[in-house]
Write a protein that holds these residues in place. Sequence first.
Motif, PDB file in Angstrom:
ATOM      1  N   THR A  41       1.946   6.186  24.774  1.00  0.00           N
ATOM      2  CA  THR A  41       2.713   7.145  25.150  1.00  0.00           C
ATOM      3  C   THR A  41       3.468   6.750  26.663  1.00  0.00           C
ATOM      4  N   GLU A 156       9.927  15.131  17.780  1.00  0.00           N
ATOM      5  CA  GLU A 156       9.048  15.416  18.849  1.00  0.00           C
ATOM      6  C   GLU A 156       9.332  16.789  19.420  1.00  0.00           C
ATOM      7  N   ASP A 245      -0.069   6.949  28.884  1.00  0.00           N
ATOM      8  CA  ASP A 245       0.157   8.046  30.060  1.00  0.00           C
ATOM      9  C   ASP A 245      -0.847   9.179  29.937  1.00  0.00           C
ATOM     10  N   THR A 246      -0.853  10.000  30.816  1.00  0.00           N
ATOM     11  CA  THR A 246      -1.788  11.102  30.897  1.00  0.00           C
ATOM     12  C   THR A 246      -1.874  11.654  29.665  1.00  0.00           C
ATOM     13  N   GLN A 249       0.126  15.782  27.181  1.00  0.00           N
ATOM     14  CA  GLN A 249       1.072  16.342  26.339  1.00  0.00           C
ATOM     15  C   GLN A 249       0.879  15.621  24.762  1.00  0.00           C
TER      16      GLN A 249
END
Lengths: 273, 273
Positions: A41, A156, A245-246, A249
Motif C-alpha cells: 500500500t 478504490e 503503509d500504515t 485505510q
Amino acid sequence: MTAADANAPVGVFDSGVGGLTVVREIMKLLPDEPIIYFGDTARVPYGNKSQETIIRYSRQITNFLLEQHVKAIVVACNTASAYALEEIRDSVPVDMIGVVKPGAYAACQATRNGRVGLIGTEGTIQSHIYSKMIREAYPDYHIYAQACPLFVSLVEEYMLDDEVTRIMAGRYLKNIKQAGVDTLILGCTHYPLLSPLLQEVMGGDVTLVNPAYETAKGLRKLLDKKGLRFHGESTGEKYRLFVSDTPKQFRKFADYILPCTIGEATQVMIEAY
Amino acid sequence: MTAADANAPVGVFDSGVGGLTVVREIMKLLPDEPIIYFGDTARVPYGNKSQETIIRYSRQITNFLLEQHVKAIVVACNTASAYALEEIRDSVPVDMIGVVKPGAYAACQATRNGRVGLIGTEGTIQSHIYSKMIREAYPDYHIYAQACPLFVSLVEEYMLDDEVTRIMAGRYLKNIKQAGVDTLILGCTHYPLLSPLLQEVMGGDVTLVNPAYETAKGLRKLLDKKGLRFHGESTGEKYRLFVSDTPKQFRKFADYILPCTIGEATQVMIEAY
C-alpha cells in the motif's frame, strides 16, 4: 530447496487491496488453509510502473513472505504476474503461481467463437502475456486487449455502480464489444468488483472470466500434487495481513471484500527486504 | 549548516510529474536559476498514503537533493508540504519552502468575502494545514475544503476537458460553490492543468489560486534575502530531471507541461537514501 511444511501458510501478495479478491476465493475453496497476505500500500499502484520496478518490488515482497515460512506464493496481481513472476520464480525455493495462467486457461475453456477480450492495467496489456499464453495453446484465437487505467481508482473510490464508471466502461469496452468477443478476461484483481456493471455493458451473452477463482483452483491443484494441503490443528491467527503503509485505510476495503472479519494488518518496512 | 553556494541549483521535488507545474513557474520567474527536479514516480501517488510514509519518502528525497549540492529545496507537492515539511526542515542544512504557505497567503490576498474554497488530495485535506494557516492570520475567514481523489488520475490520463472530469468536478465542487466562496485554492500540483474546466464549473467571478506561481515568487524572495540568486556562467545542463521509476513515461508529461524541451530524466534508487 528445502521441503515446504504442509501446515505452513500460503503467501499471497498484491500491489494493494485488490488481491484480497483472490484471498476471498482461496478462503472459499480452501477453507482450512492459513493465509499470509501482503499488500504494498505504500507503493500502490503497480499498473503504470515499469517492469524493472515491479520486479524489484516483487522480489522484496517474496523475501518477506519466505521469512514468514510460507509453503507457496500466490502472485495475486496481474501486473506483477505479467512482469515479475517468470523473472523471479527460479530463485524462490517454494512454488509460485500467478493469476495470468489460470485466467488465460479459463478464457480458453469458456470461449466458443475464439474471440476473447482482455482488460487490465497498462503494464499487463503492454506485456502481451495473456495473448502469448492463449495463442501458444490456440494459435487461431483472436485476443482484443484494452488498458483501463481509471478502473482501479474508480473501484478504490467505491464507484462500482456510478454514472462515471459506466461512461468509462462504455469507452474502454467499445472496440472489444465491436470485435464480437464472447468472453472477457478481467485482467486486474480490482475488476471483479465491477462485474455487474461490466456484464451490463458487454451484454448477458458474454462470459466474464475472473482469474481469482481460477487461481484458487490452481492453488488447490498445486497443494494436492505436492502433498501440501493443511492437515494440522489451527493454532494462532489463521489469516494474517501485512501492508507497507500504515494499516488504517486498508481496513475498510478488507472488511468490504472478505467474507469474514479478520485481525488488524501489520505494517512492514518492505524496502528493507 | 554550511553556507549555500549561490550558483548551485535549486532542488524541487514531487511525488511524480505534478510538481513540474511548479518548475514551469520557477523557469518563467527565475529564468537564470539552474534546477534539479526529482519525481518519485516509483511510489506515486502520495495523496492517499499516511503521514509516516510521506515523511520517510520526503527525507530520502531531501537526502538525494542535498547530495546534489542544492542551495534550497522546494517541496512542490501539497501532500508532502502538508505532512512532511515541518517535520524535516530543522534537520536540513538548506532552506526549504513548500507550496502550502504561498498558496494560503495568496488566497488571503485574493478573497473579498472571507470565504475560501480548497481542493486537494485526501492527505492534504485531512492535514487541515491550509485552514490552520489561513485562520491563524484571519480568524474570521471560513474555509470550505474538499478532497478530489480522482483528479490526479484524470489529469494523468490527459482528460483535461472531458465529460467525465466535468461530472466529477460538479460533484466535488458542489458544496464549495453553495458556500459562496469567491476564491478557490488549487491545493494539488496537478490541478492547475484543470483550471479552464474548474473556472467554468465555479463561474467567472471566483478567483482560482495556483500555489505554484506564489511558490516561485516565494522562492525568489528567499533567494534575494539570502543573497543566493544565480550570478555565474551557465555550465553543463541547466535543468536536470531525476525519477525513481524508469524515465520512459515521465517524458511525455514533461514535454506537455514545460515551456522548453529538456534532457532525458535519470533513474535514482531512492530507497537507498
